[in-house]
Scaffold this motif. Structure first.
Motif, short mmCIF file in Angstrom:
data_model
loop_
_atom_site.label_atom_id
_atom_site.label_comp_id
_atom_site.label_asym_id
_atom_site.label_seq_id
_atom_site.Cartn_x
_atom_site.Cartn_y
_atom_site.Cartn_z
N TYR A 33 0.81 -1.22 0.00
CA TYR A 33 0.00 0.00 0.00
C TYR A 33 0.85 1.28 0.00
N ALA A 37 0.07 4.24 -2.41
CA ALA A 37 -0.40 5.47 -1.75
C ALA A 37 0.27 6.69 -2.36
N TYR A 62 -5.59 3.18 3.56
CA TYR A 62 -5.77 1.82 3.04
C TYR A 62 -7.21 1.37 3.26
#
Length: 124
Positions: A33, A37, A62
Motif C-alpha cells: 500500500y 499510496a 488503506y
C-alpha cells in the motif's frame, strides 16, 4: 575429505535450503500500500478525500480504498481486470481517472497498481 566433514557440509546445505524455502518471499516487484499510496496522493486524493469525495469513495487511507464507495468495492484483491480502479485508470470504464487528466497515470504507475491488486492488495 573426512566423512565427518562431508556430513556436516551436507547437513548445512540441507538446513540452508530448508530455511530459505520457509522464508517469506521479498520480491521488489511486489508493491504494498505504501507504494500505491504515493500514486494515489499524486493523482487521486485531491478529489477523493473528505466528505465531498465523489460517490463517497475516499482514498486517504488503506481502509478507505479497500472499503470502496457508494458503488461498492473499487479494488478486488487478486483480480486487476475486474477491479474498477484499474479499469478507470486505463480508460476501460468511464469516467477515466484522474478526471482532470490528461495527463493520465504513467504506464509504470498503472503497472504498480495492477501488480498490487494482482498480489492481493496487501497493506504491508
Amino acid at each position: 575429505m573426512p566423512v565427518f566433514v562431508r556430513i556436516v557440509l551436507l547437513g548445512s546445505a540441507v538446513l540452508l535450503l530448508v530455511l530459505t524455502g520457509t522464508q517469506p518471499r521479498t520480491d521488489a516487484a511486489s508493491p504494498v500500500y505504501a507504494d500505491v499510496a504515493k500514486i494515489f496522493q499524486k493523482h487521486c486524493t485531491s478529489c477523493h478525500s473528505g466528505a465531498r469525495a465523489p460517490d463517497k469513495f475516499r482514498m486517504e487511507t488503506y481502509m478507505d480504498v479497500m472499503q470502496g464507495g457508494r458503488n461498492g468495492a473499487m479494488v478486488l484483491p487478486g483480480d486487476p481486470a475486474g477491479s474498477e480502479i484499474i479499469r478507470r485508470v486505463k480508460g476501460a470504464s468511464t469516467p477515466r481517472m484522474p478526471k482532470n487528466g490528461p495527463p493520465w497515470l504513467s504506464a509504470d504507475e498503472v503497472r504498480v497498481l495492477e501488480k498490487w491488486v494482482e498480489n492481493g492488495a496487501p497493506e504491508a
